[in-house]
Design a protein around this motif. Structure first.
Motif, PDB file in Angstrom:
ATOM      1  N   LEU A   1      65.918  57.085 -19.966  1.00 21.70           N
ATOM      2  CA  LEU A   1      66.714  57.563 -20.716  1.00 21.70           C
ATOM      3  C   LEU A   1      67.249  56.270 -21.887  1.00 21.70           C
ATOM      4  O   LEU A   1      66.958  56.138 -22.910  1.00 21.70           O
ATOM      5  CB  LEU A   1      67.756  58.544 -20.463  1.00 21.70           C
ATOM      6  N   LEU A   2      67.906  55.437 -20.907  1.00 18.59           N
ATOM      7  CA  LEU A   2      68.446  54.193 -21.814  1.00 18.59           C
ATOM      8  C   LEU A   2      67.329  53.343 -22.459  1.00 18.59           C
ATOM      9  O   LEU A   2      67.600  52.869 -23.594  1.00 18.59           O
ATOM     10  CB  LEU A   2      69.087  53.188 -20.936  1.00 18.59           C
ATOM     11  N   ALA A   3      66.245  53.228 -21.707  1.00 17.17           N
ATOM     12  CA  ALA A   3      65.223  52.478 -22.399  1.00 17.17           C
ATOM     13  C   ALA A   3      64.494  53.207 -23.725  1.00 17.17           C
ATOM     14  O   ALA A   3      64.347  52.499 -24.690  1.00 17.17           O
ATOM     15  CB  ALA A   3      64.014  52.257 -21.305  1.00 17.17           C
ATOM     16  N   ARG A   4      64.386  54.465 -23.741  1.00 14.24           N
ATOM     17  CA  ARG A   4      63.995  54.966 -24.689  1.00 14.24           C
ATOM     18  C   ARG A   4      64.915  54.754 -25.817  1.00 14.24           C
ATOM     19  O   ARG A   4      64.594  55.059 -27.037  1.00 14.24           O
ATOM     20  CB  ARG A   4      63.614  56.622 -24.296  1.00 14.24           C
ATOM     21  N   ILE A   5      66.183  55.175 -25.519  1.00 14.35           N
ATOM     22  CA  ILE A   5      67.380  54.954 -26.758  1.00 14.35           C
ATOM     23  C   ILE A   5      67.185  53.325 -27.344  1.00 14.35           C
ATOM     24  O   ILE A   5      67.030  53.558 -28.532  1.00 14.35           O
ATOM     25  CB  ILE A   5      68.676  55.123 -26.001  1.00 14.35           C
TER      26      ILE A   5
ATOM     27  N   GLU B   1      78.813  60.122 -38.564  1.00 19.42           N
ATOM     28  CA  GLU B   1      77.638  59.489 -38.562  1.00 19.42           C
ATOM     29  C   GLU B   1      77.525  58.849 -37.089  1.00 19.42           C
ATOM     30  O   GLU B   1      78.075  58.179 -36.377  1.00 19.42           O
ATOM     31  CB  GLU B   1      77.739  58.233 -39.257  1.00 19.42           C
ATOM     32  N   TYR B   2      76.373  59.575 -36.327  1.00 26.62           N
ATOM     33  CA  TYR B   2      76.001  59.221 -34.921  1.00 26.62           C
ATOM     34  C   TYR B   2      74.909  58.340 -35.079  1.00 26.62           C
ATOM     35  O   TYR B   2      73.928  58.635 -35.725  1.00 26.62           O
ATOM     36  CB  TYR B   2      75.797  60.368 -34.154  1.00 26.62           C
ATOM     37  N   ASP B   3      74.631  57.241 -34.511  1.00 29.65           N
ATOM     38  CA  ASP B   3      73.376  56.573 -34.072  1.00 29.65           C
ATOM     39  C   ASP B   3      72.588  57.313 -33.231  1.00 29.65           C
ATOM     40  O   ASP B   3      71.349  57.368 -33.777  1.00 29.65           O
ATOM     41  CB  ASP B   3      73.664  54.978 -33.569  1.00 29.65           C
ATOM     42  N   VAL B   4      72.888  57.920 -32.220  1.00 31.45           N
ATOM     43  CA  VAL B   4      72.104  58.454 -31.292  1.00 31.45           C
ATOM     44  C   VAL B   4      72.543  59.935 -31.206  1.00 31.45           C
ATOM     45  O   VAL B   4      73.854  60.217 -31.008  1.00 31.45           O
ATOM     46  CB  VAL B   4      71.976  58.031 -30.141  1.00 31.45           C
ATOM     47  N   VAL B   5      72.017  61.074 -31.121  1.00 28.00           N
ATOM     48  CA  VAL B   5      72.382  62.306 -30.529  1.00 28.00           C
ATOM     49  C   VAL B   5      71.430  62.935 -29.485  1.00 28.00           C
ATOM     50  O   VAL B   5      70.062  62.783 -29.523  1.00 28.00           O
ATOM     51  CB  VAL B   5      72.185  63.552 -31.646  1.00 28.00           C
ATOM     52  N   ILE B   6      71.784  62.851 -28.244  1.00 24.26           N
ATOM     53  CA  ILE B   6      71.313  63.476 -27.130  1.00 24.26           C
ATOM     54  C   ILE B   6      71.561  64.952 -26.977  1.00 24.26           C
ATOM     55  O   ILE B   6      72.841  65.328 -26.829  1.00 24.26           O
ATOM     56  CB  ILE B   6      71.676  62.899 -25.903  1.00 24.26           C
ATOM     57  N   LEU B   7      70.420  65.639 -27.020  1.00 27.82           N
ATOM     58  CA  LEU B   7      70.579  67.129 -27.190  1.00 27.82           C
ATOM     59  C   LEU B   7      69.997  68.164 -26.118  1.00 27.82           C
ATOM     60  O   LEU B   7      68.788  67.870 -26.063  1.00 27.82           O
ATOM     61  CB  LEU B   7      69.807  67.379 -28.841  1.00 27.82           C
ATOM     62  N   ASP B   8      70.651  68.757 -25.558  1.00 28.78           N
ATOM     63  CA  ASP B   8      70.039  69.559 -24.505  1.00 28.78           C
ATOM     64  C   ASP B   8      69.608  70.728 -25.386  1.00 28.78           C
ATOM     65  O   ASP B   8      69.936  71.410 -26.696  1.00 28.78           O
ATOM     66  CB  ASP B   8      71.210  70.333 -23.570  1.00 28.78           C
ATOM     67  N   VAL B   9      68.635  71.632 -24.775  1.00 34.66           N
ATOM     68  CA  VAL B   9      67.964  72.635 -25.504  1.00 34.66           C
ATOM     69  C   VAL B   9      68.907  73.813 -25.296  1.00 34.66           C
ATOM     70  O   VAL B   9      69.284  74.620 -26.278  1.00 34.66           O
ATOM     71  CB  VAL B   9      66.473  72.949 -25.047  1.00 34.66           C
ATOM     72  N   MET B  10      69.049  74.326 -24.041  1.00 31.98           N
ATOM     73  CA  MET B  10      69.725  75.578 -23.820  1.00 31.98           C
ATOM     74  C   MET B  10      71.335  75.515 -24.001  1.00 31.98           C
ATOM     75  O   MET B  10      71.907  74.694 -22.865  1.00 31.98           O
ATOM     76  CB  MET B  10      69.467  76.148 -22.372  1.00 31.98           C
TER      77      MET B  10
END
Length: 230
Positions: free
Chosen positions: A109-113, A45-54
């Motif tokens: 990024l931090l603000a959006r998270i 269980e992750y609160d946030v997943v930061i995901l690159d496309v390539m």
């Protein structure tokens, strides 16, 4: 503690994000392969997943689709070197909560998270400025006050207090605390939970007549307004 899975195969970008989030008290797990990322998301269980496309294996869009098909509600923020509208639409339609174009500022990024976490917390009844009795925790600023007096906590103490606050008036066991705050399986041979509860009491309760952190014998701990401990 906020758990984050960072899926990024560019080592410099990955290091930049991981170091920044870790400094803010996040628990960050890093993976660079698409297949491995999809596996981890389904297992933990992750609160946030930061995901690159390539990515090697499968791309970020596909990982996002797989995650949502499995009804996993983690916040997903897609990172892409392409910032055109079609790319953004593709990411959002795949199930992402947000989309950021590279290069980007870490503060954004931090603000959006934080914005997405606040929205999720509101849905769960946990607010940006969470109050109980004369205790106030500001999630966005990582600040703690009691009766208007600012209290300085270490990141671990802060996460422990936040866990107790979010479970206010409930009795939480040492096992639950250890798993939520340290992400470890509790062992009867360690007193780490009790040690940090004591640290927290010295800062939150020591100089105040009303005690908020209580020991419930044989069961665990409770954040509550009570005159006596059970």
């Amino acid at each position: 503690m906020i758990k984050c899975l960072l899926v990024e195969d560019d080592s410099s970008v990955a290091s930049f994000i991981q170091e920044g989030l870790t400094e803010k008290g996040y628990q960050v797990e890093l993976v660079s392969d698409g297949f491995k990322a999809a596996e981890l998301i389904s297992q933990h269980e992750y609160d946030v997943v930061i995901l690159d496309v390539m990515l090697p294996g499968i791309d970020g869009f596909e990982i996002c689709k797989i995650t949502r098909k499995r009804n996993i509600a983690s916040i997903i923020i897609i990172l892409s070197a392409l910032g055109n509208p079609e790319e953004k639409i593709k990411g959002l339609e795949a199930g992402a909560d947000d989309f950021m174009s590279k290069p980007f500022h870490f503060r954004e990024l931090l603000a959006r998270i934080n914005a997405h976490l606040r929205r999720k917390q509101l849905e769960q009844g946990v607010f940006e400025a969470d109050r109980y009795a004369d205790l106030e925790v500001n999630v966005e600023q990582n600040s703690v006050k009691r009766a208007g007096k600012e209290i300085m906590l270490t990141p671990r103490e802060y996460n422990l207090l936040l866990f107790l606050l979010r479970n206010r008036e409930k009795v939480v066991s040492r096992v639950e605390i250890a798993q939520a705050v340290w992400d470890i399986h509790f062992s009867s041979n360690t007193n780490v939970v009790d040690v940090y509860i004591n640290y927290l009491r010295n800062k939150i309760d020591k100089n105040f007549s009303t005690k908020l952190i209580h020991t419930i014998k044989g069961r665990g701990y409770q954040l509550a307004q009570k005159s006596d401990e059970s």
